[in-house]
Enzyme design. Structure first.
Site, PDB file in Angstrom:
ATOM      1  N   LYS A 185       0.850  -1.198   0.000  1.00 29.06           N
ATOM      2  CA  LYS A 185       0.000   0.000   0.000  1.00 29.06           C
ATOM      3  C   LYS A 185       0.883   1.245   0.000  1.00 29.06           C
ATOM      4  CE  LYS A 185      -1.594   2.976   2.696  1.00 29.06           C
ATOM      5  NZ  LYS A 185      -1.505   4.103   1.761  1.00 29.06           N
ATOM      6  N   GLU A 259       9.029   1.190  10.974  1.00 27.63           N
ATOM      7  CA  GLU A 259      10.246   1.950  10.613  1.00 27.63           C
ATOM      8  C   GLU A 259       9.787   3.398  10.572  1.00 27.63           C
ATOM      9  OE1 GLU A 259      13.260   0.636   9.591  1.00 27.63           O
ATOM     10  OE2 GLU A 259      12.726  -1.478   9.462  1.00 27.63           O
ATOM     11  N   CYS A 294      14.102   9.977   6.057  1.00 28.41           N
ATOM     12  CA  CYS A 294      14.101   9.586   7.473  1.00 28.41           C
ATOM     13  C   CYS A 294      15.501   9.703   8.054  1.00 28.41           C
ATOM     14  CB  CYS A 294      13.581   8.162   7.619  1.00 28.41           C
ATOM     15  SG  CYS A 294      14.550   6.959   6.692  1.00 28.41           S
ATOM     16  N   GLU A 395      10.731  16.353  14.220  1.00 29.25           N
ATOM     17  CA  GLU A 395      11.122  16.038  12.836  1.00 29.25           C
ATOM     18  C   GLU A 395      10.504  17.062  11.874  1.00 29.25           C
ATOM     19  OE1 GLU A 395       9.510  12.480  10.904  1.00 29.25           O
ATOM     20  OE2 GLU A 395      11.490  12.053  10.084  1.00 29.25           O
TER      21      GLU A 395
HETATM   22  P1  NAD Z   1       2.719   8.916   7.021  1.00 25.67           P
HETATM   23  O1  NAD Z   1       2.861   8.318   8.362  1.00 25.67           O
HETATM   24  O2  NAD Z   1       1.855  10.114   6.860  1.00 25.67           O
HETATM   25  O3  NAD Z   1       2.161   7.853   5.962  1.00 25.67           O
HETATM   26  C1  NAD Z   1       2.827   6.632   5.733  1.00 25.67           C
HETATM   27  C2  NAD Z   1       1.873   5.656   5.066  1.00 25.67           C
HETATM   28  O4  NAD Z   1       0.817   5.355   5.966  1.00 25.67           O
HETATM   29  C3  NAD Z   1       1.196   6.193   3.801  1.00 25.67           C
HETATM   30  O5  NAD Z   1       1.085   5.148   2.866  1.00 25.67           O
HETATM   31  C4  NAD Z   1      -0.175   6.609   4.300  1.00 25.67           C
HETATM   32  O6  NAD Z   1      -1.168   6.624   3.294  1.00 25.67           O
HETATM   33  C5  NAD Z   1      -0.441   5.517   5.313  1.00 25.67           C
HETATM   34  N1  NAD Z   1      -1.440   5.846   6.328  1.00 25.67           N
HETATM   35  C6  NAD Z   1      -1.781   7.066   6.826  1.00 25.67           C
HETATM   36  N2  NAD Z   1      -2.730   6.936   7.782  1.00 25.67           N
HETATM   37  C7  NAD Z   1      -2.988   5.613   7.881  1.00 25.67           C
HETATM   38  C8  NAD Z   1      -3.881   4.845   8.694  1.00 25.67           C
HETATM   39  N3  NAD Z   1      -4.678   5.428   9.599  1.00 25.67           N
HETATM   40  N4  NAD Z   1      -3.905   3.503   8.541  1.00 25.67           N
HETATM   41  C9  NAD Z   1      -3.083   2.895   7.642  1.00 25.67           C
HETATM   42  N5  NAD Z   1      -2.227   3.568   6.835  1.00 25.67           N
HETATM   43  C10 NAD Z   1      -2.176   4.915   6.953  1.00 25.67           C
HETATM   44  O7  NAD Z   1       4.199   9.234   6.539  1.00 25.67           O
HETATM   45  P2  NAD Z   1       4.673   9.939   5.207  1.00 25.67           P
HETATM   46  O8  NAD Z   1       4.373  11.409   5.286  1.00 25.67           O
HETATM   47  O9  NAD Z   1       4.191   9.173   4.015  1.00 25.67           O
HETATM   48  O10 NAD Z   1       6.265   9.694   5.299  1.00 25.67           O
HETATM   49  C11 NAD Z   1       7.087  10.477   6.092  1.00 25.67           C
HETATM   50  C12 NAD Z   1       7.444   9.775   7.390  1.00 25.67           C
HETATM   51  O11 NAD Z   1       7.983   8.475   7.127  1.00 25.67           O
HETATM   52  C13 NAD Z   1       8.551  10.517   8.141  1.00 25.67           C
HETATM   53  O12 NAD Z   1       8.273  10.511   9.508  1.00 25.67           O
HETATM   54  C14 NAD Z   1       9.787   9.692   7.822  1.00 25.67           C
HETATM   55  O13 NAD Z   1      10.835   9.862   8.742  1.00 25.67           O
HETATM   56  C15 NAD Z   1       9.223   8.312   7.829  1.00 25.67           C
HETATM   57  N6  NAD Z   1      10.095   7.386   7.099  1.00 25.67           N
HETATM   58  C16 NAD Z   1      10.784   6.433   7.810  1.00 25.67           C
HETATM   59  C17 NAD Z   1      11.664   5.565   7.143  1.00 25.67           C
HETATM   60  C18 NAD Z   1      12.460   4.510   7.896  1.00 25.67           C
HETATM   61  O14 NAD Z   1      13.016   3.616   7.259  1.00 25.67           O
HETATM   62  N7  NAD Z   1      12.564   4.570   9.218  1.00 25.67           N
HETATM   63  C19 NAD Z   1      11.812   5.651   5.758  1.00 25.67           C
HETATM   64  C20 NAD Z   1      11.088   6.632   5.076  1.00 25.67           C
HETATM   65  C21 NAD Z   1      10.229   7.490   5.757  1.00 25.67           C
END
Ligand code: NAD
Length: 493
Positions: A185, A259, A294, A395
């Site tokens: 997803k 993650e 990240c 962040e």
């Molecule tokens: P996000 O948490 O807004 O969304 C991540 C995913 O979750 C998306 O696909 C989104 O559609 C989905 N999502 C949102 N609400 C949901 C729910 N209620 N139920 C199920 N799925 C849901 O994050 P983002 O803005 O897409 O990405 C940025 C974040 O990701 C930052 O905090 C970044 O640090 C982190 N990140 C971490 C890593 C790692 O390896 N640790 C890698 C990349 C990004």
């Protein structure tokens, strides 16, 4: 330095349907969404959004594919995963362009994401016919006691918008190698590369339905997490979303690996090569992917004896990075992902200025002129920042970093660890004893000495503290997608 957006490459044919059971699905229950290209702020496609009905359909198709997948010999599964690696290699340029359409990442970086995914597929393909269980003696008996690793069956992998192909490598590859079928997803913000990847999997010979790709927002994501047919969730994204997902997963007690975000510290000691440190930290900081990573080194601690010398080099490196059209191969800094992100990041900068969190020494503004319609922000550096400030603790996920002086090793470690996050840490030093000593004391899942964060399939990657629980890479990454079974055979009958 700036350039004009000239080459949106409107001729690129981007995939827009959902990919379920090897078919392109339209008319989905989640409706459609106009996808905006951040380079221009204009729509580049209308995409399908998955809802509950499509999640149901994907789960059914995935279970069927899983049964077929585990009926293949290990050698056959290995070879098919190697086919996927070949397909990622051969399609890298197109995947790179789609990645740029997804979220505006410059093409100079985007094809590298496909290369990373390829490496992970090659690596995990090698485990399929080599990963083994074990047997151990048991107390008081001569029984045979086998410990085996089995797939979950169908797993849900939820990806953030800033690295869908990275998630394909880090998580989808081990999930398949472990014997699972996957429902991927992606964020609705970055649908194109994951959809193309789904298509490549079928072309590479994987059973249809083994990889289903369902771009959606929170509703589709929550339907996936709550589905009783999904036996494990792997989530990469932000901490507040992780809280919602863990709550939703509690309904069926579905296990969740996470993650999450970071506020990674870089420690620049007075014996570092300052020229290398400045360039490495500018790219790892506000320049690379506009800080939307990240692993962004958003807190840079510099020993006070070399503070000014580092800053001169660092600001020079940050200001010389060319900003502009992400499809221009010479662009280093592209746009940030959206208007909402632009507003949020400018808000972080304004607050830091109002609160006197530090001194704004470069950047801080949105670019106008030819770049006015896209979401272009100047890489921004605050100097002599208070590590307790919101700027240094929350962040930002944008091109904004804090630089903070320190006196000695003990202070550097204390400041670096003063964060709720613990994803990455960076050390720049030429003293090998110091490198080991400091690395062991840093509360982070990965410590990079004289190196940027250079993900490789052999190394487990993941967070300490609020940066997540779970690992991608290495045997640890494979174990995330396996459940352990003990088979004990009595010998005294
Ligand atoms: P996000 O948490 O807004 O969304 C991540 C995913 O979750 C998306 O696909 C989104 O559609 C989905 N999502 C949102 N609400 C949901 C729910 N209620 N139920 C199920 N799925 C849901 O994050 P983002 O803005 O897409 O990405 C940025 C974040 O990701 C930052 O905090 C970044 O640090 C982190 N990140 C971490 C890593 C790692 O390896 N640790 C890698 C990349 C990004």
């Amino acid at each position: 330095m700036t350039s004009t957006v000239q080459s949106l490459a409107a001729t690129d044919n981007v995939p827009t349907g959902l990919f379920i059971g090897g078919d392109w699905v339209t008319g989905s229950s989640g409706g459609t969404l106009e996808h905006i290209f951040p380079g221009t702020g204009s729509p580049n496609a209308t995409i399908e959004i998955a809802g509950e009905a499509e999640v149901d359909r994907a789960v059914e198709s995935a279970w069927e594919a899983h049964r077929e997948w585990i009926s293949y010999t290990p050698e056959h599964r290995r070879d098919l995963l190697l086919n996927v690696a070949d397909a990622l290699r051969d399609d890298a340029e197109r995947l790179g362009r789609l990645n740029t359409h997804d979220f505006g990442v410059p093409t100079m970086m985007s094809a590298a994401h496909a290369g990373l995914a390829e490496k992970f597929f090659r690596y995990y393909a090698g485990y399929v016919d080599k990963a083994n269980g074990s047997s151990t003696p048991v107390a008081d008996k001569f029984d045979v006691n086998l410990i085996e690793h089995e797939p979950y069956g169908v797993v849900g992998i939820i990806a953030p918008w800033n690295g869908p192909l990275v998630v394909v490598g880090l998580n989808v590859a081990p999930a398949l190698a472990a014997g699972n079928a996957v429902i991927l997803k992606p964020s609705e913000i970055s649908p194109f590369t994951p959809l193309r990847f789904g298509e490549l999997c079928v072309q590479a010979g994987l059973p249809v339905g083994l990889v289903n790709v369902l771009p959606s927002g929170p509703e589709g994501g929550e339907a996936l997490v709550r589905h009783p047919g999904v036996k494990k969730i792997h989530f990469t994204g932000g901490g507040s979303t992780a809280q919602k997902i863990i709550t939703a997963a509690a309904h069926n007690l579905t296990p969740v690996a996470t993650e999450l975000g970071g506020k990674s510290a870089a420690l620049i000691f007075d014996d570092a090569n300052l020229d290398v440190a400045a360039v490495t930290m500018s790219f790892q900081g506000p320049v690379g992917q506009s800080g939307q990573s990240c692993a962004c080194s958003s807190r840079i601690f510099v020993q006070n004896t070399v503070y000014d010398a580092f800053m001169e080099r660092f600001i020079g490196a940050v200001e010389s990075a060319k900003i502009g059209d992400p499809f221009d191969p010479s662009t280093i800094v592209g746009p940030v992902v959206s208007q909402a992100a632009t507003n949020r990041i400018l808000g972080v900068i304004d607050r830091a200025v109002d609160e006197k969190a530090g001194e704004l020494v470069t950047g801080g503004k949105r670019l106008g002129g030819d770049l006015a319609s896209g979401y272009y922000l100047e890489p921004t550096v605050f100097s002599r920042v208070d590590n307790k400030s919101a700027l240094a603790q929350i962040e930002t996920f944008g091109p904004v970093v804090s630089v903070i002086p320190f006196a000695d090793e003990a202070e550097a470690i204390a400041l670096a660890n003063d964060s709720v996050y613990g994803l990455n840490a960076f050390i720049q030093t030429q003293n090998v004893g110091r490198a080991h000593r400091v690395a062991r004391k840093l509360e982070a899942g990965s410590v990079w000495v004289n190196r940027h964060s250079d993900l490789g399939p052999q190394s487990p990657y993941g967070g300490y503290k609020q940066s997540g629980a779970g690992r991608a890479g290495g045997i640890e990454g494979l174990h995330e997608f396996q459940q352990v079974k003990t088979i004990r055979i009595g010998m005294d009958f």
